[in-house]
Design a protein around this motif. Structure first.
Motif, short mmCIF file in Angstrom:
data_model
loop_
_atom_site.label_atom_id
_atom_site.label_comp_id
_atom_site.label_asym_id
_atom_site.label_seq_id
_atom_site.Cartn_x
_atom_site.Cartn_y
_atom_site.Cartn_z
N ILE A 71 0.85 -1.20 0.00
CA ILE A 71 0.00 0.00 0.00
C ILE A 71 0.88 1.24 0.00
O ILE A 71 0.66 2.18 -0.78
CB ILE A 71 -0.97 -0.01 1.21
CG1 ILE A 71 -2.03 -1.09 1.04
CG2 ILE A 71 -1.60 1.37 1.41
CD1 ILE A 71 -2.89 -1.33 2.28
N GLN A 72 1.87 1.25 0.84
CA GLN A 72 2.76 2.42 0.92
C GLN A 72 3.55 2.60 -0.37
O GLN A 72 3.74 3.72 -0.84
CB GLN A 72 3.71 2.30 2.12
CG GLN A 72 3.03 2.48 3.45
CD GLN A 72 2.58 3.91 3.71
OE1 GLN A 72 2.25 4.67 2.80
NE2 GLN A 72 2.57 4.29 4.97
N GLN A 73 4.02 1.51 -0.94
CA GLN A 73 4.81 1.60 -2.17
C GLN A 73 3.96 2.12 -3.34
O GLN A 73 4.44 2.89 -4.17
CB GLN A 73 5.43 0.26 -2.52
CG GLN A 73 6.46 0.36 -3.63
CD GLN A 73 7.30 -0.89 -3.73
OE1 GLN A 73 6.81 -2.00 -3.53
NE2 GLN A 73 8.58 -0.72 -4.02
N ARG A 76 3.63 5.85 -2.66
CA ARG A 76 4.91 6.58 -2.65
C ARG A 76 5.95 5.78 -3.42
O ARG A 76 6.76 5.07 -2.80
CB ARG A 76 5.36 6.80 -1.21
CG ARG A 76 4.40 7.61 -0.39
CD ARG A 76 4.77 7.71 1.09
NE ARG A 76 6.18 7.79 1.36
CZ ARG A 76 6.77 7.29 2.45
NH1 ARG A 76 6.06 6.67 3.37
NH2 ARG A 76 8.06 7.43 2.63
N PRO A 77 5.96 5.85 -4.74
CA PRO A 77 6.89 5.05 -5.54
C PRO A 77 8.36 5.28 -5.18
O PRO A 77 9.20 4.41 -5.41
CB PRO A 77 6.61 5.48 -6.98
CG PRO A 77 5.24 6.07 -6.94
CD PRO A 77 5.06 6.64 -5.56
N GLU A 81 13.84 1.30 0.75
CA GLU A 81 13.71 -0.08 1.22
C GLU A 81 13.63 -0.16 2.74
O GLU A 81 12.90 -0.99 3.29
CB GLU A 81 14.88 -0.93 0.71
CG GLU A 81 14.76 -2.41 1.01
CD GLU A 81 13.48 -3.06 0.46
OE1 GLU A 81 12.95 -3.97 1.14
OE2 GLU A 81 12.99 -2.66 -0.61
N ALA A 82 14.35 0.71 3.45
CA ALA A 82 14.29 0.69 4.92
C ALA A 82 12.88 1.02 5.42
O ALA A 82 12.38 0.39 6.36
CB ALA A 82 15.30 1.68 5.49
N SER A 83 12.22 1.96 4.76
CA SER A 83 10.85 2.31 5.15
C SER A 83 9.88 1.18 4.82
O SER A 83 8.94 0.91 5.59
CB SER A 83 10.41 3.59 4.44
OG SER A 83 11.22 4.67 4.84
N LEU A 84 10.10 0.50 3.71
CA LEU A 84 9.26 -0.65 3.38
C LEU A 84 9.44 -1.77 4.40
O LEU A 84 8.49 -2.45 4.77
CB LEU A 84 9.57 -1.16 1.97
CG LEU A 84 9.09 -0.26 0.82
CD1 LEU A 84 9.63 -0.79 -0.51
CD2 LEU A 84 7.58 -0.16 0.81
#
Length: 192
Positions: A71-73, A76-77, A81-84
């Motif tokens: 959902i976040q990706q 916010r394309p 990777e750390a946030s994912l």
């Protein structure tokens, strides 16, 4: 009724344990049923049962985290990777998480505010039940508690919304107490 010292001492010292400090083992099936039974023994004006519970455990914890990351990706394309990875770990390492949904039942006898408070009581009672069975708990409400798409992915139905997620597991630390409110500043005695 005489005082129950052990209960009084527990209530005076109860302290949440952050999700990062909860590990396996979590409650076994019978223990989880007991936690759910105790958790739902709350005030419920009108007996409307204005809440539902979603249990997230086992491999479902990882799957839910993957879906939150997706959902976040999608939104916010440019997300790194750390946030994912933070999103993927939203339900880890705690062995079990119980999402508490407000599922309001329109009725003038019990305004939605009362029903919301009842659902909040379920959250707190689930925490008490976890501690009573020798586990620890943390009540959180992160972005996905308020996000329509994430709520639906996690099991919310039309008109429902999450009021909290209770993460339960075996504690790996003892939390120091934090400052508590000064009663002289927050309590007023009504004089008429």
């Amino acid at each position: 009724m005489p005082a129950i010292p052990a209960l009084r001492d527990y209530l005076k010292t109860r302290r949440s344990i952050g999700i990062g400090f909860l590990k396996d083992p979590g409650p076994a099936a019978a223990e989880l049923d007991e936690i759910l039974t105790i958790g739902t023994r709350v005030p419920d004006h009108g007996k409307f049962v204005p809440w539902r519970l979603i249990v997230i455990e086992g491999d479902a914890r990882v799957a839910a985290g993957e879906k939150l990351a997706a959902i976040q990706q999608a939104r916010r394309p440019d997300i790194d990777e750390a946030s994912l990875e933070v999103e993927r770990r939203q339900f880890l390492p705690a062995p079990v998480t119980i999402g508490v949904l407000l599922s309001p039942k329109p009725n003038p006898k019990a305004p939605e505010m009362e029903q919301l408070l009842s659902a909040g009581n379920v959250c707190f009672n689930l925490s008490h039940a976890a501690f009573a069975l020798g586990f620890a708990a943390s009540w959180t409400s992160k972005w996905y508690a308020f996000d329509t798409e994430a709520q639906a992915m996690l099991g919310a139905r039309g008109g429902e919304r999450f009021v909290g997620f209770i993460h339960i597991g075996t504690p790996t630390t003892v939390m120091e107490d934090r400052d508590r409110p000064d009663l002289a500043r927050i309590v007023t005695r009504w004089q008429g």
